[in-house]
Each structure stands twice: as structure tokens, then as C-alpha cells.
Design a protein around this motif. Sequence first.
Motif, PDB file in Angstrom:
ATOM      1  N   SER A  18       1.485   1.365  -4.177  1.00  0.00           N
ATOM      2  CA  SER A  18       0.282   1.387  -5.221  1.00  0.00           C
ATOM      3  C   SER A  18       0.270   0.055  -5.897  1.00  0.00           C
ATOM      4  N   HIS A  19      -0.776  -0.428  -5.927  1.00  0.00           N
ATOM      5  CA  HIS A  19      -0.741  -1.818  -6.871  1.00  0.00           C
ATOM      6  C   HIS A  19       0.071  -1.588  -8.197  1.00  0.00           C
ATOM      7  N   ALA A  20      -0.417  -0.726  -9.068  1.00  0.00           N
ATOM      8  CA  ALA A  20       0.433  -0.334 -10.178  1.00  0.00           C
ATOM      9  C   ALA A  20       1.971  -0.406 -10.196  1.00  0.00           C
ATOM     10  N   SER A  21       2.384   0.501  -9.141  1.00  0.00           N
ATOM     11  CA  SER A  21       3.746   0.451  -9.079  1.00  0.00           C
ATOM     12  C   SER A  21       4.474  -0.867  -8.546  1.00  0.00           C
ATOM     13  N   ALA A  22       3.798  -1.407  -7.926  1.00  0.00           N
ATOM     14  CA  ALA A  22       4.179  -2.885  -7.438  1.00  0.00           C
ATOM     15  C   ALA A  22       4.413  -3.800  -8.656  1.00  0.00           C
ATOM     16  N   ARG A  23       3.452  -3.754  -9.350  1.00  0.00           N
ATOM     17  CA  ARG A  23       3.271  -4.618 -10.399  1.00  0.00           C
ATOM     18  C   ARG A  23       4.108  -4.496 -11.607  1.00  0.00           C
ATOM     19  N   ARG A  24       4.945  -3.165 -11.383  1.00  0.00           N
ATOM     20  CA  ARG A  24       5.862  -2.885 -12.411  1.00  0.00           C
ATOM     21  C   ARG A  24       7.102  -3.827 -12.545  1.00  0.00           C
ATOM     22  N   TRP A  25       7.451  -4.430 -11.333  1.00  0.00           N
ATOM     23  CA  TRP A  25       8.533  -5.231 -11.120  1.00  0.00           C
ATOM     24  C   TRP A  25       8.296  -6.610 -10.896  1.00  0.00           C
ATOM     25  N   GLN A  26       9.399  -7.684 -10.880  1.00  0.00           N
ATOM     26  CA  GLN A  26       9.499  -8.668 -10.611  1.00  0.00           C
ATOM     27  C   GLN A  26      10.697  -8.944  -9.583  1.00  0.00           C
ATOM     28  N   PRO A  27      10.429 -10.020  -8.823  1.00  0.00           N
ATOM     29  CA  PRO A  27      11.716 -10.465  -7.874  1.00  0.00           C
ATOM     30  C   PRO A  27      12.934 -10.436  -8.631  1.00  0.00           C
ATOM     31  N   GLY A  28      14.031  -9.992  -8.279  1.00  0.00           N
ATOM     32  CA  GLY A  28      15.250  -9.821  -8.989  1.00  0.00           C
ATOM     33  C   GLY A  28      15.478  -8.920  -9.665  1.00  0.00           C
ATOM     34  N   ASP A  29      14.712  -8.299 -10.157  1.00  0.00           N
ATOM     35  CA  ASP A  29      14.896  -6.994 -11.097  1.00  0.00           C
ATOM     36  C   ASP A  29      15.866  -5.869 -10.543  1.00  0.00           C
ATOM     37  N   GLN A  30      16.730  -5.485 -11.068  1.00  0.00           N
ATOM     38  CA  GLN A  30      17.660  -4.563 -10.658  1.00  0.00           C
ATOM     39  C   GLN A  30      17.203  -2.955 -11.135  1.00  0.00           C
ATOM     40  N   ILE A  31      17.257  -2.120 -10.004  1.00  0.00           N
ATOM     41  CA  ILE A  31      16.895  -0.876 -10.579  1.00  0.00           C
ATOM     42  C   ILE A  31      17.868   0.315 -10.393  1.00  0.00           C
ATOM     43  N   ALA A  32      18.099   0.703 -11.492  1.00  0.00           N
ATOM     44  CA  ALA A  32      19.216   1.774 -11.524  1.00  0.00           C
ATOM     45  C   ALA A  32      19.141   2.941 -10.366  1.00  0.00           C
ATOM     46  N   ALA A  33      20.359   3.414 -10.004  1.00  0.00           N
ATOM     47  CA  ALA A  33      20.117   4.453  -8.853  1.00  0.00           C
ATOM     48  C   ALA A  33      19.552   5.619  -9.503  1.00  0.00           C
ATOM     49  N   GLY A  34      18.662   6.428  -8.788  1.00  0.00           N
ATOM     50  CA  GLY A  34      18.056   7.340  -9.231  1.00  0.00           C
ATOM     51  C   GLY A  34      16.612   7.430  -9.901  1.00  0.00           C
ATOM     52  N   THR A  35      16.216   5.935 -10.076  1.00  0.00           N
ATOM     53  CA  THR A  35      15.000   5.842 -10.997  1.00  0.00           C
ATOM     54  C   THR A  35      13.957   5.356  -9.946  1.00  0.00           C
ATOM     55  N   GLU A  36      12.557   6.595 -10.196  1.00  0.00           N
ATOM     56  CA  GLU A  36      11.670   6.348  -9.622  1.00  0.00           C
ATOM     57  C   GLU A  36      11.118   4.870  -9.641  1.00  0.00           C
ATOM     58  N   PHE A  37      10.830   4.054  -8.642  1.00  0.00           N
ATOM     59  CA  PHE A  37      10.316   2.693  -8.792  1.00  0.00           C
ATOM     60  C   PHE A  37       9.153   2.536  -8.199  1.00  0.00           C
ATOM     61  N   ALA A  38       8.647   3.412  -7.519  1.00  0.00           N
ATOM     62  CA  ALA A  38       7.177   2.965  -6.711  1.00  0.00           C
ATOM     63  C   ALA A  38       6.424   4.407  -6.232  1.00  0.00           C
ATOM     64  N   GLN A  39       5.212   4.054  -6.031  1.00  0.00           N
ATOM     65  CA  GLN A  39       4.675   5.256  -5.446  1.00  0.00           C
ATOM     66  C   GLN A  39       3.768   4.572  -4.321  1.00  0.00           C
ATOM     67  N   LEU A  40       3.345   5.400  -3.057  1.00  0.00           N
ATOM     68  CA  LEU A  40       2.728   5.014  -2.086  1.00  0.00           C
ATOM     69  C   LEU A  40       1.245   4.620  -2.564  1.00  0.00           C
ATOM     70  N   GLY A  41       0.487   3.842  -1.944  1.00  0.00           N
ATOM     71  CA  GLY A  41      -0.876   3.542  -2.300  1.00  0.00           C
ATOM     72  C   GLY A  41      -1.982   4.468  -1.831  1.00  0.00           C
ATOM     73  N   ASP A  42      -3.072   4.588  -2.365  1.00  0.00           N
ATOM     74  CA  ASP A  42      -3.895   5.565  -1.833  1.00  0.00           C
ATOM     75  C   ASP A  42      -4.799   4.781  -0.830  1.00  0.00           C
ATOM     76  N   PHE A  43      -5.776   5.617  -0.149  1.00  0.00           N
ATOM     77  CA  PHE A  43      -6.508   4.896   1.016  1.00  0.00           C
ATOM     78  C   PHE A  43      -7.164   3.657   0.474  1.00  0.00           C
ATOM     79  N   ALA A  44      -7.633   3.450  -0.565  1.00  0.00           N
ATOM     80  CA  ALA A  44      -8.313   2.201  -1.027  1.00  0.00           C
ATOM     81  C   ALA A  44      -7.303   0.998  -1.042  1.00  0.00           C
ATOM     82  N   GLU A  45      -6.267   1.370  -1.508  1.00  0.00           N
ATOM     83  CA  GLU A  45      -5.266   0.176  -1.798  1.00  0.00           C
ATOM     84  C   GLU A  45      -4.513  -0.092  -0.281  1.00  0.00           C
ATOM     85  N   ASN A  46      -4.707   0.858   0.623  1.00  0.00           N
ATOM     86  CA  ASN A  46      -3.795   0.944   1.793  1.00  0.00           C
ATOM     87  C   ASN A  46      -4.761   0.478   3.078  1.00  0.00           C
ATOM     88  N   GLY A  47      -5.845   0.011   2.943  1.00  0.00           N
ATOM     89  CA  GLY A  47      -6.562  -0.160   4.055  1.00  0.00           C
ATOM     90  C   GLY A  47      -7.220   0.825   4.738  1.00  0.00           C
TER      91      GLY A  47
END
Length: 93
Positions: A18-47
Amino acid sequence: MPPGPAHPQFFSIWGHLSHASARRWQPGDQIAAGTEFAQLGDFAENGWWLPHLHLQLCLLRLPDFSDAPGVGAGLAPVWQDIFHQPGAAAARR
């Protein structure tokens, strides 16, 4: 572990989030184990495809990861040079 021949540094490319979940992070960010960090895009975002994920692990830091080589005939030698083999990572666990 520092990157080196036995433990190469790699970069991940996550497609169809999803665009919103992708924009939460920047290249090089470290994500702690167990953290939800993304969601799949819906139909409109996913072509208009069903929700799915494309994940690539890359051994090169590309200036623009949106230009990373993808699936296509004749690119296997390129993939083997720059994309990590998932079996090797799984075998180390």
C-alpha cells in the motif's frame, strides 16, 4: 555481523505494498523484529491485480531501485550476479 564475503550486505525491494505503508519508511531504516511494517496494496494501488507481494533481495545499492532488473528472458546471468540466492540464506538458519 558486519557485511563481508560470508555475510553479504543486501537490499530488499518490496513491490505492491500500500502506498501509505511504503511511505512510512526511508531507505536504511531498521525495523525491529516482530514489527508490522507493511500492508499489501488494494486493487487500485496494485494495477487491479489480486493482492500479492514481489520481494527481491539485491546485492547492489542501486541509485533508483525502481529501475532494478526484473523478470525477463535472457537476464538470468544478471540476476545471478546481483540478486542473492534465497536458498543460501535459508541454509544459514
